[in-house]
Every structure is written in structure tokens, then in C-alpha cells.
Write a protein that holds these residues in place. Structure first.
Motif, PDB file in Angstrom:
ATOM      1  N   MET A  82       0.833  -1.202   0.000  1.00  0.00           N
ATOM      2  CA  MET A  82       0.000   0.000   0.000  1.00  0.00           C
ATOM      3  C   MET A  82       0.871   1.257   0.000  1.00  0.00           C
ATOM      4  SD  MET A  82      -3.067  -1.182   2.616  1.00  0.00           S
ATOM      5  CE  MET A  82      -3.975   0.375   2.525  1.00  0.00           C
ATOM      6  N   ILE A  83       1.966   1.223   0.741  1.00  0.00           N
ATOM      7  CA  ILE A  83       2.899   2.359   0.748  1.00  0.00           C
ATOM      8  C   ILE A  83       3.523   2.530  -0.640  1.00  0.00           C
ATOM      9  CG2 ILE A  83       5.088   3.215   1.674  1.00  0.00           C
ATOM     10  CD1 ILE A  83       4.360   1.940   4.330  1.00  0.00           C
ATOM     11  N   LEU A  84       3.891   1.412  -1.263  1.00  0.00           N
ATOM     12  CA  LEU A  84       4.471   1.481  -2.603  1.00  0.00           C
ATOM     13  C   LEU A  84       3.480   2.073  -3.603  1.00  0.00           C
ATOM     14  CD1 LEU A  84       6.331  -1.961  -2.806  1.00  0.00           C
ATOM     15  CD2 LEU A  84       7.355   0.309  -2.494  1.00  0.00           C
ATOM     16  N   LEU A  85       2.217   1.666  -3.506  1.00  0.00           N
ATOM     17  CA  LEU A  85       1.197   2.203  -4.402  1.00  0.00           C
ATOM     18  C   LEU A  85       0.980   3.691  -4.131  1.00  0.00           C
ATOM     19  CD1 LEU A  85      -0.835   1.887  -6.631  1.00  0.00           C
ATOM     20  CD2 LEU A  85      -2.474   0.966  -4.971  1.00  0.00           C
ATOM     21  N   TRP A  86       1.058   4.095  -2.863  1.00  0.00           N
ATOM     22  CA  TRP A  86       0.942   5.513  -2.524  1.00  0.00           C
ATOM     23  C   TRP A  86       2.078   6.313  -3.163  1.00  0.00           C
ATOM     24  CZ3 TRP A  86       4.158   8.917   0.098  1.00  0.00           C
ATOM     25  CH2 TRP A  86       3.594  10.159   0.396  1.00  0.00           C
ATOM     26  N   LEU A  87       3.288   5.788  -3.111  1.00  0.00           N
ATOM     27  CA  LEU A  87       4.430   6.457  -3.736  1.00  0.00           C
ATOM     28  C   LEU A  87       4.226   6.588  -5.241  1.00  0.00           C
ATOM     29  CD1 LEU A  87       7.454   4.779  -1.891  1.00  0.00           C
ATOM     30  CD2 LEU A  87       6.687   7.154  -1.670  1.00  0.00           C
ATOM     31  N   PHE A  88       3.771   5.510  -5.863  1.00  0.00           N
ATOM     32  CA  PHE A  88       3.545   5.515  -7.303  1.00  0.00           C
ATOM     33  C   PHE A  88       2.475   6.540  -7.679  1.00  0.00           C
ATOM     34  CE2 PHE A  88       1.094   3.877 -10.963  1.00  0.00           C
ATOM     35  CZ  PHE A  88       2.085   3.939 -11.932  1.00  0.00           C
ATOM     36  N   ALA A  89       1.339   6.500  -6.979  1.00  0.00           N
ATOM     37  CA  ALA A  89       0.234   7.409  -7.284  1.00  0.00           C
ATOM     38  C   ALA A  89       0.628   8.862  -7.035  1.00  0.00           C
ATOM     39  CB  ALA A  89      -0.986   7.043  -6.440  1.00  0.00           C
ATOM     40  N   THR A  90       1.364   9.116  -5.965  1.00  0.00           N
ATOM     41  CA  THR A  90       1.786  10.486  -5.650  1.00  0.00           C
ATOM     42  C   THR A  90       2.760  11.009  -6.699  1.00  0.00           C
ATOM     43  OG1 THR A  90       1.509  10.033  -3.281  1.00  0.00           O
ATOM     44  CG2 THR A  90       2.803  11.970  -3.891  1.00  0.00           C
ATOM     45  N   GLY A  91       3.676  10.156  -7.146  1.00  0.00           N
ATOM     46  CA  GLY A  91       4.609  10.557  -8.195  1.00  0.00           C
ATOM     47  C   GLY A  91       3.895  10.929  -9.486  1.00  0.00           C
ATOM     48  N   ILE A  92       2.907  10.118  -9.874  1.00  0.00           N
ATOM     49  CA  ILE A  92       2.137  10.411 -11.084  1.00  0.00           C
ATOM     50  C   ILE A  92       1.326  11.689 -10.897  1.00  0.00           C
ATOM     51  CG2 ILE A  92       0.323   9.583 -12.626  1.00  0.00           C
ATOM     52  CD1 ILE A  92       2.945   8.077 -12.886  1.00  0.00           C
ATOM     53  N   SER A  93       0.784  11.901  -9.711  1.00  0.00           N
ATOM     54  CA  SER A  93      -0.023  13.107  -9.468  1.00  0.00           C
ATOM     55  C   SER A  93       0.836  14.368  -9.503  1.00  0.00           C
ATOM     56  CB  SER A  93      -0.755  12.991  -8.129  1.00  0.00           C
ATOM     57  OG  SER A  93       0.147  13.055  -7.038  1.00  0.00           O
ATOM     58  N   LEU A 177       6.675  -8.329  -7.471  1.00  0.00           N
ATOM     59  CA  LEU A 177       7.129  -7.494  -6.356  1.00  0.00           C
ATOM     60  C   LEU A 177       8.222  -6.530  -6.800  1.00  0.00           C
ATOM     61  CD1 LEU A 177       7.273 -10.180  -3.520  1.00  0.00           C
ATOM     62  CD2 LEU A 177       5.596  -8.331  -3.767  1.00  0.00           C
ATOM     63  N   ILE A 178       9.156  -7.036  -7.584  1.00  0.00           N
ATOM     64  CA  ILE A 178      10.238  -6.176  -8.091  1.00  0.00           C
ATOM     65  C   ILE A 178       9.661  -5.074  -8.973  1.00  0.00           C
ATOM     66  CG2 ILE A 178      12.275  -6.117  -9.582  1.00  0.00           C
ATOM     67  CD1 ILE A 178      12.940  -8.930  -8.611  1.00  0.00           C
ATOM     68  N   SER A 182      10.019  -1.060  -8.354  1.00  0.00           N
ATOM     69  CA  SER A 182      10.647  -0.254  -9.408  1.00  0.00           C
ATOM     70  C   SER A 182       9.723   0.864  -9.877  1.00  0.00           C
ATOM     71  CB  SER A 182      11.025  -1.153 -10.595  1.00  0.00           C
ATOM     72  OG  SER A 182      11.919  -2.175 -10.196  1.00  0.00           O
ATOM     73  N   TRP A 183       8.461   0.530 -10.131  1.00  0.00           N
ATOM     74  CA  TRP A 183       7.500   1.537 -10.595  1.00  0.00           C
ATOM     75  C   TRP A 183       7.267   2.607  -9.540  1.00  0.00           C
ATOM     76  CZ3 TRP A 183       6.278   2.611 -15.300  1.00  0.00           C
ATOM     77  CH2 TRP A 183       6.224   1.617 -16.287  1.00  0.00           C
ATOM     78  N   VAL A 185       9.210   3.597  -6.869  1.00  0.00           N
ATOM     79  CA  VAL A 185      10.379   4.445  -6.655  1.00  0.00           C
ATOM     80  C   VAL A 185      10.635   5.319  -7.878  1.00  0.00           C
ATOM     81  CG1 VAL A 185      12.877   4.459  -6.265  1.00  0.00           C
ATOM     82  CG2 VAL A 185      11.423   2.841  -5.021  1.00  0.00           C
ATOM     83  N   GLY A 186      10.547   4.714  -9.063  1.00  0.00           N
ATOM     84  CA  GLY A 186      10.780   5.463 -10.299  1.00  0.00           C
ATOM     85  C   GLY A 186       9.795   6.602 -10.472  1.00  0.00           C
ATOM     86  N   ALA A 187       8.503   6.320 -10.264  1.00  0.00           N
ATOM     87  CA  ALA A 187       7.472   7.353 -10.444  1.00  0.00           C
ATOM     88  C   ALA A 187       7.635   8.481  -9.436  1.00  0.00           C
ATOM     89  CB  ALA A 187       6.082   6.728 -10.316  1.00  0.00           C
ATOM     90  N   PHE A 188       7.949   8.134  -8.184  1.00  0.00           N
ATOM     91  CA  PHE A 188       8.076   9.165  -7.152  1.00  0.00           C
ATOM     92  C   PHE A 188       9.302  10.037  -7.401  1.00  0.00           C
ATOM     93  CE2 PHE A 188       8.959  10.919  -2.945  1.00  0.00           C
ATOM     94  CZ  PHE A 188       7.693  11.331  -2.561  1.00  0.00           C
ATOM     95  N   VAL A 189      10.406   9.432  -7.790  1.00  0.00           N
ATOM     96  CA  VAL A 189      11.627  10.197  -8.053  1.00  0.00           C
ATOM     97  C   VAL A 189      11.434  11.109  -9.263  1.00  0.00           C
ATOM     98  CG1 VAL A 189      14.036  10.032  -8.786  1.00  0.00           C
ATOM     99  CG2 VAL A 189      13.185   8.541  -6.975  1.00  0.00           C
ATOM    100  N   VAL A 190      10.905  10.556 -10.348  1.00  0.00           N
ATOM    101  CA  VAL A 190      10.681  11.361 -11.559  1.00  0.00           C
ATOM    102  C   VAL A 190       9.664  12.458 -11.289  1.00  0.00           C
ATOM    103  CG1 VAL A 190       9.790  11.310 -13.922  1.00  0.00           C
ATOM    104  CG2 VAL A 190      11.321   9.502 -13.130  1.00  0.00           C
ATOM    105  N   GLY A 191       8.589  12.123 -10.574  1.00  0.00           N
ATOM    106  CA  GLY A 191       7.583  13.122 -10.244  1.00  0.00           C
ATOM    107  C   GLY A 191       8.154  14.255  -9.424  1.00  0.00           C
TER     108      GLY A 191
END
Length: 206
Positions: A82-93, A177-178, A182-183, A185-191
Motif C-alpha cells: 500500500m505504501i508502494l502504491l501511494w508512492l507511485f500514485a503520488t509521483g504520477i499526481s 514485487l520487483i 521499481s514503478w 520508486v521510479g514514479a516518485f523520483v521522476v515526479g
């Protein structure tokens, strides 16, 4: 319950992106008059959606336990995902919020994209159906199959992992899981990089 295991995370993801996308434009007057960390608007929206999602997932878990699921032992793993999905969604937002400032039609295109994305994601159907059809069709180009292309869908990876944990009560595939790590961390960093690059000109652009 099988449907809700994927529908709730999907709804959380779309709420974070849609809410974050309009957070800067919707607070244009505040941004132009007060100096503060602009990213806090996007983060506040994502945390608000996360709180609602946490309550929804808690209700779903209680329902699963009542019907005999052994989901409780998988809760620590679920929380990490859930934390990983939050990071991904926040990065995209973050990216969507900046795009919506400079291209005001972004939110309309994103709404259309989400409608298409919904049916390209294993929410109302199992991913196994796509794999089955892919095996029947065979390789498309240079050994690449339909399933390989389908698995490039990042949100699909998250939903499969969450279903494995709380519905199937088993450890997800290592590759999934990998991909989630990856998605996210990548999305949050790029975002974050995109947001920081354009944050200085927000007041003028708004």
C-alpha cells in the motif's frame, strides 16, 4: 470481494491522480499570494485519499476474515505494498499537477485515459485470461507476446500483488514485487524532479 480487492486500490490511485492534478490550479490564488511548499498541496491530497483507502481496506479485510480468509498473517506485506502504491500514485499526481498548470486540457485527457486504462487492467477480469489468449496467439514480434505487453501496465502489477496477498493468501511472484518497487520508486523520483524543476514558475503560469 474478489472484485473489491482490485477495485479499491484502483479507485485510490485515480483519486490521488485526479485530486493532485487539480490541486495547484484549484489553489491558484493561494499560490500567488502566499509563499509555502507547493508540493504540500499534492501530498495533502494523496494523504487524504490514503486515509480513506485505509478505512475501506480495513472494512474489506474484516469481511474477508468473516468468510474464512487467512488474510491477517499477510497484513504486514499488504501495508508495504500500500505504501508502494501511494508512492507511485503520488509521483504520477505530481507530474499531472504540473502538466495541468501548463496544459489546462490535461484533466480531460486523463479522464479519457483512465476509462481506457480501467479495461486494460485486471480489475473485472483475471489476468490469467489475457495469458491464456496470449498463448493461443503466440509471439507477436521478435518473440514478444501479448502477455509481455500487458504486463507493462504498472497498476496491474500492484493489483495482482494485492489480490495475491488478501484474496489468495499467498506470496506474490518475485517478478511482480520487483516491478512494484521499481514503478513506485521510479514514479516518485521522476515526479519529484519534474515538480521541483517547474515549481518556481507556478505563480506566473497560474
Amino acid at each position: 470481494m474478489w472484485l473489491l480487492c482490485a477495485l479499491l486500490p484502483w479507485t485510490f490511485f485515480t483519486n490521488v491522480v485526479n485530486g493532485g492534478m487539480v490541486s495547484l490550479v484549484g489553489n491558484a490564488n493561494l499560490i500567488q499570494k502566499v509563499h509555502f511548499s507547493r508540493v504540500s498541496l499534492v501530498i495533502a491530497n494523496s494523504l487524504s485519499s490514503a486515509f480513506t483507502w485505509l478505512i475501506e481496506m480495513a472494512v474489506l479485510i474484516v469481511a474477508l476474515v468473516l468468510v474464512g480468509s487467512k488474510v491477517l498473517i499477510w497484513l504486514p506485506c499488504l501495508f508495504v505494498v500500500m505504501i508502494l502504491l501511494w508512492l507511485f500514485a503520488t509521483g504520477i499526481s505530481m507530474i499531472a499537477s504540473i502538466a495541468n498548470v501548463y496544459f489546462r486540457d490535461t484533466q480531460h485527457f486523463v479522464n479519457i485515459l483512465f476509462q481506457l486504462w480501467f479495461y486494460l487492467t485486471p480489475i473485472v477480469y483475471p489476468a490469467a485470461l489475457v495469458v491464456e489468449q496470449s498463448d493461443k496467439i503466440g509471439p507477436l514480434v521478435a518473440g514478444v507476446t501479448l502477455a509481455d505487453i500487458y504486463n507493462l501496465n504498472p497498476i496491474g502489477q500492484f493489483l495482482e500483488v494485492i489480490r495475491n496477498l488478501i484474496y489468495d493468501n499467498r506470496m506474490p511472484e518475485t517478478a511482480n514485487l520487483i516491478a512494484c518497487v521499481s514503478w513506485s520508486v521510479g514514479a516518485f523520483v521522476v515526479g519529484s524532479l519534474v515538480f521541483q524543476r517547474h515549481v518556481k514558475g507556478l505563480a506566473e503560469a497560474l
